[in-house]
Design an enzyme around this catalytic site. Structure first.
Site, PDB file in Angstrom:
ATOM      1  N   ALA A 166       0.759  -1.306  -0.233  1.00 22.95           N
ATOM      2  CA  ALA A 166      -0.055  -0.265   0.033  1.00 22.95           C
ATOM      3  C   ALA A 166       0.945   1.151  -0.034  1.00 22.95           C
ATOM      4  O   ALA A 166       0.519   2.137  -0.547  1.00 22.95           O
ATOM      5  CB  ALA A 166      -1.153   0.001   1.289  1.00 22.95           C
ATOM      6  N   GLU A 190      11.451  -9.817 -10.793  1.00 27.12           N
ATOM      7  CA  GLU A 190      12.968 -10.126 -11.043  1.00 27.12           C
ATOM      8  C   GLU A 190      13.792 -10.068  -9.903  1.00 27.12           C
ATOM      9  O   GLU A 190      14.597 -11.117  -9.521  1.00 27.12           O
ATOM     10  CB  GLU A 190      13.445  -9.578 -12.160  1.00 27.12           C
ATOM     11  CG  GLU A 190      12.618  -9.327 -13.364  1.00 27.12           C
ATOM     12  CD  GLU A 190      11.588  -8.331 -13.536  1.00 27.12           C
ATOM     13  OE1 GLU A 190      10.765  -8.306 -12.819  1.00 27.12           O
ATOM     14  OE2 GLU A 190      11.185  -7.641 -14.707  1.00 27.12           O
TER      15      GLU A 190
HETATM   16 ZN   LIG Z   1      11.339  -4.448 -12.038  1.00 29.65          ZN
END
Ligand SMILES: [Zn+2]
Length: 131
Positions: free
Chosen positions: A46, A55
């Site tokens: 949030a 990644e």
């Molecule tokens: Zn990224």
């Protein structure tokens, strides 16, 4: 582990994405030079700055398990076709080697393989700090 198999693992990891704000789900699968695979998904917060991409989740998992050398990373998102890593992820991938390959696309369709050096040419690395 071929590119389609790695993409399949990224697609599986995408199912675990926590993305209640963007509703954009991403998965990644990182192949180490030792042959292990670490997967990751995006984790939103949030407080948006706390968000982490798929990644980097995969890379941080691998690093925390003692791995340092990576062969390639596959990325899958809700989009059809290729989704390339964001700038921060490109920088983090580059941190661990100029020759790491990035695989984007679909396990049951078209995909592309590109080196991280092509995605972030003239990137800043530890070598620049030690000049
Ligand atoms: Zn990224």
């Amino acid at each position: 582990m071929n590119n389609k198999e790695l993409l399949k693992l990224a697609e599986e990891a995408r199912k675990n994405a926590y993305a209640p704000y963007s509703n954009f789900h991403v998965g990644a699968a990182l192949l180490t030079k030792s042959g292990k695979v670490f997967t990751g998904c995006n984790v939103e917060c949030a407080s948006y700055g706390g968000t982490n991409c798929a990644e980097r989740t995969a890379i941080f998992k691998a690093i925390s398990e003692g791995e340092r050398e990576f062969e390639k990373i596959a990325i899958s998102s809700d989009n059809k076709g290729e989704t390339y890593p964001c700038g921060i992820c490109r920088q983090v991938i580059l941190e661990f080697g100029r020759n790491i390959k990035v695989v984007v696309g679909e396990s049951d369709g078209e995909y592309k393989e590109i080196s991280i050096e092509e995605l972030i040419p003239c990137g800043f690395t530890g070598a620049d700090i030690n000049k």
